[in-house]
Design a protein around this motif. Sequence first.
Motif, PDB file in Angstrom:
ATOM      1  N   TYR A 238      34.278  49.416   2.410  1.00 47.85           N
ATOM      2  CA  TYR A 238      33.366  48.108   2.985  1.00 47.85           C
ATOM      3  C   TYR A 238      34.318  47.471   3.706  1.00 47.85           C
ATOM      4  N   TYR A 239      35.851  47.529   3.587  1.00 48.96           N
ATOM      5  CA  TYR A 239      36.532  47.163   4.979  1.00 48.96           C
ATOM      6  C   TYR A 239      37.065  47.679   6.079  1.00 48.96           C
ATOM      7  N   ARG A 240      36.648  48.927   5.844  1.00 48.78           N
ATOM      8  CA  ARG A 240      36.941  49.389   6.956  1.00 48.78           C
ATOM      9  C   ARG A 240      36.095  49.090   8.396  1.00 48.78           C
ATOM     10  N   PHE A 241      34.463  49.330   7.019  1.00 46.64           N
ATOM     11  CA  PHE A 241      33.136  48.916   8.453  1.00 46.64           C
ATOM     12  C   PHE A 241      33.571  47.460   8.800  1.00 46.64           C
ATOM     13  N   PHE A 242      33.968  46.645   7.888  1.00 53.84           N
ATOM     14  CA  PHE A 242      33.899  45.294   8.075  1.00 53.84           C
ATOM     15  C   PHE A 242      35.356  45.662   9.234  1.00 53.84           C
TER      16      PHE A 242
ATOM     17  N   TRP B 226      29.145  35.564   7.027  1.00 53.13           N
ATOM     18  CA  TRP B 226      27.993  36.281   6.811  1.00 53.13           C
ATOM     19  C   TRP B 226      28.572  37.522   5.705  1.00 53.13           C
ATOM     20  N   LEU B 227      29.562  37.649   5.065  1.00 52.09           N
ATOM     21  CA  LEU B 227      29.559  39.596   4.122  1.00 52.09           C
ATOM     22  C   LEU B 227      29.843  38.388   3.581  1.00 52.09           C
ATOM     23  N   ASP B 228      30.353  37.677   2.599  1.00 52.04           N
ATOM     24  CA  ASP B 228      31.139  36.167   1.785  1.00 52.04           C
ATOM     25  C   ASP B 228      29.353  36.328   1.739  1.00 52.04           C
ATOM     26  N   GLY B 229      28.398  35.489   2.071  1.00 60.49           N
ATOM     27  CA  GLY B 229      27.181  35.365   1.520  1.00 60.49           C
ATOM     28  C   GLY B 229      26.792  36.342   1.596  1.00 60.49           C
ATOM     29  N   PHE B 230      26.205  37.662   1.824  1.00 62.44           N
ATOM     30  CA  PHE B 230      25.878  38.632   1.648  1.00 62.44           C
ATOM     31  C   PHE B 230      25.412  39.067   0.005  1.00 62.44           C
ATOM     32  N   GLN B 231      27.333  38.892  -0.093  1.00 60.63           N
ATOM     33  CA  GLN B 231      28.514  39.625  -1.219  1.00 60.63           C
ATOM     34  C   GLN B 231      27.520  38.658  -2.627  1.00 60.63           C
ATOM     35  N   ALA B 232      27.500  37.759  -2.115  1.00 59.30           N
ATOM     36  CA  ALA B 232      26.955  36.742  -2.782  1.00 59.30           C
ATOM     37  C   ALA B 232      25.913  36.579  -3.679  1.00 59.30           C
ATOM     38  N   VAL B 233      24.972  37.476  -2.577  1.00 60.01           N
ATOM     39  CA  VAL B 233      23.642  37.008  -2.724  1.00 60.01           C
ATOM     40  C   VAL B 233      23.232  38.210  -3.779  1.00 60.01           C
ATOM     41  N   VAL B 234      24.171  39.443  -3.216  1.00 57.41           N
ATOM     42  CA  VAL B 234      24.012  40.406  -4.553  1.00 57.41           C
ATOM     43  C   VAL B 234      24.203  40.413  -5.541  1.00 57.41           C
ATOM     44  N   ASP B 235      25.551  39.917  -5.622  1.00 55.88           N
ATOM     45  CA  ASP B 235      26.316  39.171  -7.133  1.00 55.88           C
ATOM     46  C   ASP B 235      24.832  38.599  -8.034  1.00 55.88           C
ATOM     47  N   LEU B 236      24.823  37.464  -6.913  1.00 53.59           N
ATOM     48  CA  LEU B 236      24.156  36.236  -8.188  1.00 53.59           C
ATOM     49  C   LEU B 236      22.435  37.427  -8.576  1.00 53.59           C
ATOM     50  N   TYR B 237      22.098  38.114  -7.894  1.00 56.13           N
ATOM     51  CA  TYR B 237      20.827  39.617  -8.090  1.00 56.13           C
ATOM     52  C   TYR B 237      21.298  39.764  -9.289  1.00 56.13           C
ATOM     53  N   PHE B 238      22.011  40.893  -9.437  1.00 53.57           N
ATOM     54  CA  PHE B 238      23.025  41.722 -10.113  1.00 53.57           C
ATOM     55  C   PHE B 238      23.361  41.193 -11.489  1.00 53.57           C
TER      56      PHE B 238
END
Length: 158
Positions: free
Chosen positions: A39-43, A105-117
């Motif tokens: 994830y961090y390498r792609f980022f 953007w990535l923190d927002g995406f991670q927050a949405v994924v965490d919220l869902y799960f």
Amino acid sequence: KRKELQRLLSGSLARKEIAKTVLKYAAVVVALSPVSRLYYRFFRGLRLQWEQHLTSSFLGKFLEAQCFGHRAGLLESNEAADNRHPDQRIAADVGKFTTLATMLWLDGFQAVVDLYFYSSLLRTLSPKLSKLAVLAALGGTLITSWLGRDLATLYSAE
């Protein structure tokens, strides 16, 4: 799952089953450990490519404007002395922008994924508690928005 947990806590499971479960979870941890590294390498790769593209684009436009300004006589000599090393400043600004934009953007995406799960997990444990958590989050968001409504104008005035 609840019955398995109760059996595990009551001690009615055999050691073989406990060892099997522990090995299964250990295998999952080992298998998923490279995910954060990738994830961090792609980022980093995405940010660097975007930074290089924006820097070359902005520098090209800046240099074209500078050349046109000198040819047309629009720039005076003291303005040119004040603008030393503009390429470094442009590159630094582009680097800051791309870092902040990709992190946001990535923190927002991670927050949405965490919220869902986590909400789906909470919903399986207790539907009433999940509704209460959603209402509390909505209330906290509304209160924070109401308290911070003047911050944008204060920041722009600064």
